[in-house]
Design a protein around this motif. Structure first.
Motif, PDB file in Angstrom:
ATOM      1  N   PHE A  32       0.668  -1.314  -0.011  1.00 53.36           N
ATOM      2  CA  PHE A  32       0.000   0.054   0.015  1.00 53.36           C
ATOM      3  C   PHE A  32       0.967   1.424  -0.046  1.00 53.36           C
ATOM      4  O   PHE A  32       0.410   2.444  -0.758  1.00 53.36           O
ATOM      5  CB  PHE A  32      -0.880  -0.044   1.262  1.00 53.36           C
ATOM      6  CG  PHE A  32      -2.453  -0.753   0.945  1.00 53.36           C
ATOM      7  CD1 PHE A  32      -3.220  -0.338   0.148  1.00 53.36           C
ATOM      8  CD2 PHE A  32      -2.623  -1.807   1.474  1.00 53.36           C
ATOM      9  CE1 PHE A  32      -4.375  -0.791  -0.109  1.00 53.36           C
ATOM     10  CE2 PHE A  32      -3.455  -2.809   1.490  1.00 53.36           C
ATOM     11  CZ  PHE A  32      -4.647  -2.220   0.600  1.00 53.36           C
ATOM     12  N   LEU A  35       2.578   1.618  -3.499  1.00 56.58           N
ATOM     13  CA  LEU A  35       1.568   1.801  -4.716  1.00 56.58           C
ATOM     14  C   LEU A  35       1.044   3.185  -4.397  1.00 56.58           C
ATOM     15  O   LEU A  35       0.960   3.995  -5.493  1.00 56.58           O
ATOM     16  CB  LEU A  35       0.385   0.977  -4.720  1.00 56.58           C
ATOM     17  CG  LEU A  35      -0.455   0.637  -5.709  1.00 56.58           C
ATOM     18  CD1 LEU A  35       0.100   0.735  -7.134  1.00 56.58           C
ATOM     19  CD2 LEU A  35      -1.733  -0.185  -5.652  1.00 56.58           C
ATOM     20  N   SER A  36       0.569   3.522  -3.472  1.00 55.92           N
ATOM     21  CA  SER A  36       0.256   5.057  -3.083  1.00 55.92           C
ATOM     22  C   SER A  36       1.301   6.194  -3.264  1.00 55.92           C
ATOM     23  O   SER A  36       1.026   7.127  -3.902  1.00 55.92           O
ATOM     24  CB  SER A  36      -0.341   5.310  -1.462  1.00 55.92           C
ATOM     25  OG  SER A  36       0.479   4.982  -0.562  1.00 55.92           O
ATOM     26  N   ARG A  76     -10.889   2.545  -5.364  1.00 58.18           N
ATOM     27  CA  ARG A  76     -10.802   1.395  -5.013  1.00 58.18           C
ATOM     28  C   ARG A  76      -9.715   1.057  -4.404  1.00 58.18           C
ATOM     29  O   ARG A  76      -9.894   0.066  -3.251  1.00 58.18           O
ATOM     30  CB  ARG A  76     -11.028   0.387  -6.354  1.00 58.18           C
ATOM     31  CG  ARG A  76     -12.215   0.283  -7.012  1.00 58.18           C
ATOM     32  CD  ARG A  76     -12.564  -0.574  -8.335  1.00 58.18           C
ATOM     33  NE  ARG A  76     -13.728  -0.582  -8.726  1.00 58.18           N
ATOM     34  CZ  ARG A  76     -14.073  -1.087  -9.750  1.00 58.18           C
ATOM     35  NH1 ARG A  76     -13.387  -2.058 -10.065  1.00 58.18           N
ATOM     36  NH2 ARG A  76     -15.283  -1.238  -9.954  1.00 58.18           N
ATOM     37  N   LEU A  77      -8.667   1.400  -4.546  1.00 50.48           N
ATOM     38  CA  LEU A  77      -7.419   1.093  -3.653  1.00 50.48           C
ATOM     39  C   LEU A  77      -7.383   1.757  -2.276  1.00 50.48           C
ATOM     40  O   LEU A  77      -7.361   1.218  -1.326  1.00 50.48           O
ATOM     41  CB  LEU A  77      -6.001   1.697  -4.106  1.00 50.48           C
ATOM     42  CG  LEU A  77      -4.881   1.648  -3.549  1.00 50.48           C
ATOM     43  CD1 LEU A  77      -4.387   0.174  -3.424  1.00 50.48           C
ATOM     44  CD2 LEU A  77      -3.676   2.394  -4.020  1.00 50.48           C
TER      45      LEU A  77
END
Length: 166
Positions: A32, A35-36, A76-77
């Motif tokens: 997370f 990716l963020s 969605r993430l």
């Protein structure tokens, strides 16, 4: 993807290619975070980081022809991160959270985006602007080097802001 809500609520299992490890939360946390961090990169023209180091949607994100698809993915993430109690690498402006919670955005929320602009608008609201400011209900924005005039209300470029209509 077309995963059902029930599938998305299952225990999250993350595995990095060519890495051995069991995910007891640390691998998912790192995923997370990474990716963020990538999503909020300016190279995708989706988000920008303001002077308070908070994240806001880039006003000209439409330059990226797939921006709506990417925003859907980001939504969605973020939902997955919230559901699985994982942190992301960034903080959004208060107005973003209010929009998610369907709460009204106020002038005070602007302070987190641009404190100087907020102070100017607050001064205008609290003081008599007669014969002091020469403003209309329109703004000029620079969009990739070109000025664009945007009316804030119909006929706004020809409507002077007065004490009565501010």
């Amino acid at each position: 993807t077309n995963k059902s809500t029930a599938e998305l609520k299952k225990h999250l299992k993350i595995k990095f290619d060519n890495e051995i490890g069991l995910d007891y939360g640390g691998v998912a946390r790192e995923w997370f975070f990474l990716l963020s961090n990538e999503i909020f990169s300016p190279q995708y023209s989706l988000f920008e980081i303001n002077q308070n180091y908070t994240i806001q949607i880039f006003p000209h994100s439409s330059i990226n022809e797939n921006h709506l698809t990417y925003f859907k993915f980001v939504g969605r993430l973020l939902a997955l991160a919230i559901f699985h109690a994982k942190l992301i690498d960034g903080y959004f402006i208060p107005a973003f959270y209010k929009a998610l919670l369907d709460r009204p955005v106020t002038l005070g929320d602007l302070e987190a985006v641009d404190p100087d602009y907020y102070k100017s608008l607050k001064w205008m609201v609290e003081n008599d602007i007669t014969d002091i400011l020469d403003l209309t209900f329109s703004v000029e924005l620079s969009k990739f080097g070109e000025l664009e005039q945007i009316e804030l209300k119909s006929g706004g470029k020809d409507l002077l802001v007065t004490n009565e209509n501010k």
